[in-house]
Design a protein around this motif. Structure first.
Motif, PDB file in Angstrom:
ATOM      1  N   VAL A  82       6.282  12.853   1.662  1.00 46.16           N
ATOM      2  CA  VAL A  82       6.686  11.656   2.392  1.00 46.16           C
ATOM      3  C   VAL A  82       5.981  10.494   1.702  1.00 46.16           C
ATOM      4  O   VAL A  82       4.752  10.364   1.759  1.00 46.16           O
ATOM      5  N   ILE A  83       6.764   9.695   1.028  1.00 41.38           N
ATOM      6  CA  ILE A  83       6.224   8.581   0.230  1.00 41.38           C
ATOM      7  C   ILE A  83       6.521   7.300   0.994  1.00 41.38           C
ATOM      8  O   ILE A  83       7.688   6.992   1.275  1.00 41.38           O
ATOM      9  N   SER A  84       5.467   6.580   1.338  1.00 43.90           N
ATOM     10  CA  SER A  84       5.638   5.407   2.190  1.00 43.90           C
ATOM     11  C   SER A  84       4.946   4.202   1.573  1.00 43.90           C
ATOM     12  O   SER A  84       3.870   4.322   0.975  1.00 43.90           O
ATOM     13  N   LEU A  85       5.579   3.055   1.732  1.00 44.53           N
ATOM     14  CA  LEU A  85       5.016   1.806   1.235  1.00 44.53           C
ATOM     15  C   LEU A  85       4.956   0.807   2.381  1.00 44.53           C
ATOM     16  O   LEU A  85       5.980   0.449   2.960  1.00 44.53           O
ATOM     17  N   ARG A  86       3.739   0.389   2.722  1.00 43.23           N
ATOM     18  CA  ARG A  86       3.550  -0.619   3.767  1.00 43.23           C
ATOM     19  C   ARG A  86       3.532  -2.002   3.133  1.00 43.23           C
ATOM     20  O   ARG A  86       2.814  -2.242   2.163  1.00 43.23           O
ATOM     21  N   VAL A  87       4.319  -2.906   3.686  1.00 44.49           N
ATOM     22  CA  VAL A  87       4.499  -4.233   3.098  1.00 44.49           C
ATOM     23  C   VAL A  87       3.999  -5.298   4.069  1.00 44.49           C
ATOM     24  O   VAL A  87       4.335  -5.279   5.256  1.00 44.49           O
ATOM     25  N   GLU A  88       3.190  -6.223   3.552  1.00 41.88           N
ATOM     26  CA  GLU A  88       2.728  -7.363   4.341  1.00 41.88           C
ATOM     27  C   GLU A  88       2.906  -8.640   3.529  1.00 41.88           C
ATOM     28  O   GLU A  88       2.792  -8.634   2.295  1.00 41.88           O
ATOM     29  N   ALA A  89       3.202  -9.732   4.231  1.00 47.01           N
ATOM     30  CA  ALA A  89       3.371 -11.036   3.586  1.00 47.01           C
ATOM     31  C   ALA A  89       2.809 -12.108   4.506  1.00 47.01           C
ATOM     32  O   ALA A  89       3.345 -12.340   5.583  1.00 47.01           O
ATOM     33  N   VAL A 105       0.844  -1.196   0.000  1.00 47.08           N
ATOM     34  CA  VAL A 105       0.000   0.000   0.000  1.00 47.08           C
ATOM     35  C   VAL A 105       0.879   1.245   0.000  1.00 47.08           C
ATOM     36  O   VAL A 105       1.699   1.451   0.918  1.00 47.08           O
ATOM     37  N   LEU A 106       0.687   2.067  -1.001  1.00 50.56           N
ATOM     38  CA  LEU A 106       1.486   3.275  -1.180  1.00 50.56           C
ATOM     39  C   LEU A 106       0.697   4.490  -0.694  1.00 50.56           C
ATOM     40  O   LEU A 106      -0.476   4.659  -1.031  1.00 50.56           O
ATOM     41  N   THR A 107       1.343   5.325   0.102  1.00 45.25           N
ATOM     42  CA  THR A 107       0.737   6.589   0.531  1.00 45.25           C
ATOM     43  C   THR A 107       1.681   7.737   0.219  1.00 45.25           C
ATOM     44  O   THR A 107       2.913   7.577   0.202  1.00 45.25           O
ATOM     45  N   VAL A 108       1.097   8.886  -0.053  1.00 45.70           N
ATOM     46  CA  VAL A 108       1.855  10.130  -0.226  1.00 45.70           C
ATOM     47  C   VAL A 108       1.321  11.106   0.808  1.00 45.70           C
ATOM     48  O   VAL A 108       0.124  11.405   0.826  1.00 45.70           O
ATOM     49  N   ASN A 109       2.214  11.512   1.703  1.00 38.84           N
ATOM     50  CA  ASN A 109       1.841  12.394   2.816  1.00 38.84           C
ATOM     51  C   ASN A 109       0.686  11.793   3.624  1.00 38.84           C
ATOM     52  O   ASN A 109      -0.265  12.485   4.015  1.00 38.84           O
ATOM     53  N   GLY A 110       0.784  10.508   3.839  1.00 40.83           N
ATOM     54  CA  GLY A 110      -0.170   9.805   4.687  1.00 40.83           C
ATOM     55  C   GLY A 110      -1.495   9.468   4.047  1.00 40.83           C
ATOM     56  O   GLY A 110      -2.375   8.910   4.709  1.00 40.83           O
ATOM     57  N   LYS A 111      -1.682   9.763   2.775  1.00 49.83           N
ATOM     58  CA  LYS A 111      -2.950   9.516   2.092  1.00 49.83           C
ATOM     59  C   LYS A 111      -2.758   8.499   0.965  1.00 49.83           C
ATOM     60  O   LYS A 111      -1.782   8.570   0.210  1.00 49.83           O
TER      61      LYS A 111
END
Length: 718
Positions: free
Chosen positions: A122-129, A55-61
């Motif tokens: 702030v570009i964030s990627l949450r990773v789950e497996a 899941v990719l977010t930019v500035n928390g969105k």
């Protein structure tokens, strides 16, 4: 393996879901590119979901989706925009994600700033497996919980998991990111009208230790491994131009999808077979892979040969009620993951299919005509004979001359023909048929198996075996037309049930009997009329079940839906018995339906009439791409070309009946007897250039195998 019932049907992928496929790997995501574990989404490798969250977010969105476009079957470009924090509309931040699936995924993320001011991001990627197996995800029954460890180091996040003595893992590389156990984060300022780009990859770990393969980003101008594989495929298949550009686009899409659905036999990497379809059937299936490779013979005969060889090596050898294996039986499906194997009775292969075994012999008969070395075909004949022995010893257990099925355990598939949903075989009043069940089309496959093996026996000089099988075929045809025909209704029963009663629903299955010549000549006109009746023909194709039947439901899997491959087989059967206009009508309807899905026919669509909805109504969980749907346009066009070969007899046949609306057809690089030929059809007149030595072009239809067998019996020395 869980039988098909209301509790084990696959869940919907969600509106706009995007599926990418390459070999046995695939990825399913939302239209903005995100993967959420609450959907049946993820990145899958060898039947295991190696990424359940991405899941990719930019500035928390999260991103608002704008577009998702598949560039190739294995690559897509997603466009989305960020959400403003000040409440104003029209964010100036546009995010593009270029994703490619292979042994994992490779993703390029680009953030573009269309404002006049710098944009802090702030570009964030949450990773789950979760390492769930495919069955768990498909059926929304994830119960197993792995012991997970996460290790963040440098630009890499490694997730390892253990369950009993099984180890899994995935490694995510994110150069330039701040990597923690929970997420990958980039902090940047994007200049006015500027852009920022990064590249990530996620690769499975073999046994939870070593990366399966590197997924390096190729240098500028270089091809990725998937691109190289596609390029090699394109170089070996026909190139076509058609006056009707829409049909041409559909055929090209079919080529692309068929190329993406090719998988390697792990024991023979140089041998390629056809996977059944994405997303849930990216593996070798007996029935599906055989039909798809049969329909793709004019494009690449080696696919059918590879499928036969791989199935032959896994042919049943013992009696095992849990996996439904029996000596000589051809498998239903192969699975790679540990718990998928447990679902299949503790083995990697499940054999609960009544039709794959006769189809194996039938397809071998077809392949034998396409110019492979005699010793290559001869090596498969013992497997064909074991398949025929299964038909006699296990398929027809009660000795009535028909092949029936009944599952051997309460976990197996309830119905074991191609209509394998739990309620797929029923009487006209909607009552379910009780096993053992003898399907009409299975008797046609058995008939074709007898005739095909008889011809190969005559060809090899074994007249005794050929005569025996010819007699069996003749007896089966006589019995079938006596016991399956419903004289007061003008069609064949879909089956005989366990009490030998005619299962009297009007279903599409009888169309398969047309193609394979099991239908008596005097009954064919009534069958054709019924198949093309308003109750059966929706305007987009022939329904699986007539609309005046008790179990009819246009939005069901097998009781009123329209399956493209089923229609392709019916169209070929109609042509065999001289119903050209009817075959043209089915072909045109399906090719027009493909226009509403980007030139790609899905596994199936709903059976609503064309007079009700101006577009085909999608079936919610249809596979796409799917092998025999991908080969349907190829089969429709080559059938209407009446294009076929018999290399050992030195002949290529063609007698086109393409509708005028299709326009002229120009094909180059078509495989023929080890060479490549060029075909032109103008105003229904065909010409061929580049024929290999010893091959003659004959205007007309290739003699059917039944005619060849009869000729060989009457004139054994010709």
């Amino acid at each position: 393996m869980a039988g098909w019932n209301a509790d084990t049907a696959s869940g919907p992928l969600g509106a706009g879901a995007v599926t990418l496929v390459e070999g046995s790997s695939f990825c399913i995501s939302l239209p903005n590119g995100d993967i959420h574990p609450e959907f049946p989404h993820g990145v899958f490798f060898q039947d295991t979901r190696i990424l359940s969250g991405w899941v990719l977010t930019v500035n928390g969105k999260v991103l608002e989706p704008l577009a998702a476009e598949a560039k190739e079957p294995y690559r897509a470009l997603f466009a989305g925009r960020g959400v403003r924090s000040d409440g104003h509309a029209d964010s100036p931040l546009i995010v593009q994600r270029l994703r490619e699936v292979g042994a994992g995924i490779h993703e390029q993320i680009t953030v573009r700033n269309f404002s006049l001011k710098p944009a802090e991001c702030v570009i964030s990627l949450r990773v789950e497996a979760d390492f769930a197996d495919l069955f768990e995800v498909k059926e929304a029954r994830i119960q197993r919980r792995w012991d997970e460890t996460r290790l963040a180091g440098g630009d890499t996040l490694t997730i390892r998991a253990a369950w009993q003595d099984i180890r899994k893992g995935v490694v995510v590389k994110a150069p330039g990111a701040d990597v923690t156990a929970e997420a990958l984060t980039y902090r940047t300022v994007v200049a006015p009208h500027g852009q920022w780009t990064t590249v990530l990859s996620a690769v499975p770990l073999s046994d939870g230790i070593r990366p399966v393969a590197l997924f390096d980003h190729p240098a500028a101008g270089e091809l990725s491994p998937s691109d190289r594989r596609r390029q090699e495929w394109v170089a070996r298949i026909p190139v076509l131009q058609m006056g009707n550009r829409s049909i041409e686009r559909t055929l090209r899409r079919s080529y692309d999808d068929l190329g993406a659905l090719r998988i390697e036999d792990p024991d023979h990497p140089d041998r390629v077979v056809v996977a059944a379809g994405a997303p849930w059937f990216m593996t070798l299936f007996g029935r599906d892979s055989l039909w798809a490779s049969q329909m793709a013979l004019p494009v690449d005969p080696s696919l059918a040969l590879g499928t036969l060889q791989t199935l032959a090596e896994r042919q049943g050898a013992v009696v095992d009620p849990m996996s439904e294996e029996e000596p000589g039986k051809i498998l239903h499906e192969v699975r790679l993951d540990v718990s998928s194997g447990l679902s299949l009775g503790g083995k990697s292969a499940y054999y609960g299919s009544v039709d794959a075994t006769p189809l194996f012999v039938m397809v071998l008969g077809s392949v034998s005509r396409w110019g492979f070395a005699a010793d290559t075909i001869a090596a498969l004949l013992p497997h064909a004979d074991r398949a025929l022995a299964w038909i006699h010893d296990y398929g027809d257990k009660d000795g009535d001359g028909f092949v029936e099925y009944e599952r051997l355990n309460d976990q197996g598939l309830i119905n074991q023909g191609w209509k394998d949903s739990w309620d797929g075989i029923n009487f006209a009043d909607g009552t379910l048929a009780e096993p053992p069940i003898a399907l009409c089309e299975v008797q046609a496959y058995v008939y074709a198996a007898y005739v095909s093996r008889a011809w190969m026996a005559y060809d090899a000089g074994d007249a005794a075996l050929a005569d025996e099988l010819t007699d069996r075929a003749a007896q089966l045809k006589k019995q079938f037309n006596e016991q399956f025909w419903l004289p007061g209704r003008g069609y064949y029963a879909v089956a005989l049930d366990g009490k030998k009663r005619q299962v009297d629903a009007c279903a599409s299955n009888m169309g398969h009997c047309l193609w394979l010549g099991l239908v008596d000549e005097d009954k064919a006109p009534q069958v054709a009329e019924r198949l093309m009746s308003p109750e059966m023909f929706s305007g987009w194709g022939v329904r699986t079940l007539a609309s005046d039947m008790g179990a009819y439901n246009p939005a069901s899997y097998h009781n009123g839906s329209v399956w493209p491959h089923d229609n392709a087989i019916i169209a070929k059967g109609l042509l065999r018995y001289g119903f050209v206009a009817e075959a043209q009508r089915i072909s045109t309807a399906l090719l027009e339906a493909a226009e509403y899905s980007g030139g790609r026919l899905p596994e199936l669509f709903c059976g609503f009439g064309r007079d009700e909805f101006v577009e085909p109504v999608p079936y919610p969980t249809a596979c796409s791409p799917q092998a025999w749907a991908a080969t349907t346009p190829i089969h429709l066009v080559t059938s209407l070309m009446r294009y076929d070969a018999h290399v050992s007899r030195g002949s290529l046949w063609m007698d086109p009946v393409l509708p005028e609306s299709y326009g002229d057809l120009h094909i180059t690089n078509a495989p023929m007897a080890g060479g490549r030929i060029t075909i032109d059809i103008m105003d229904s007149v065909a010409s061929v250039q580049g024929l290999p030595a010893g091959i003659v072009f004959r205007r007309g239809h290739r003699p059917w195998m039944t005619a060849l067998v009869e000729q060989a019996r009457l004139h054994p020395n010709t």
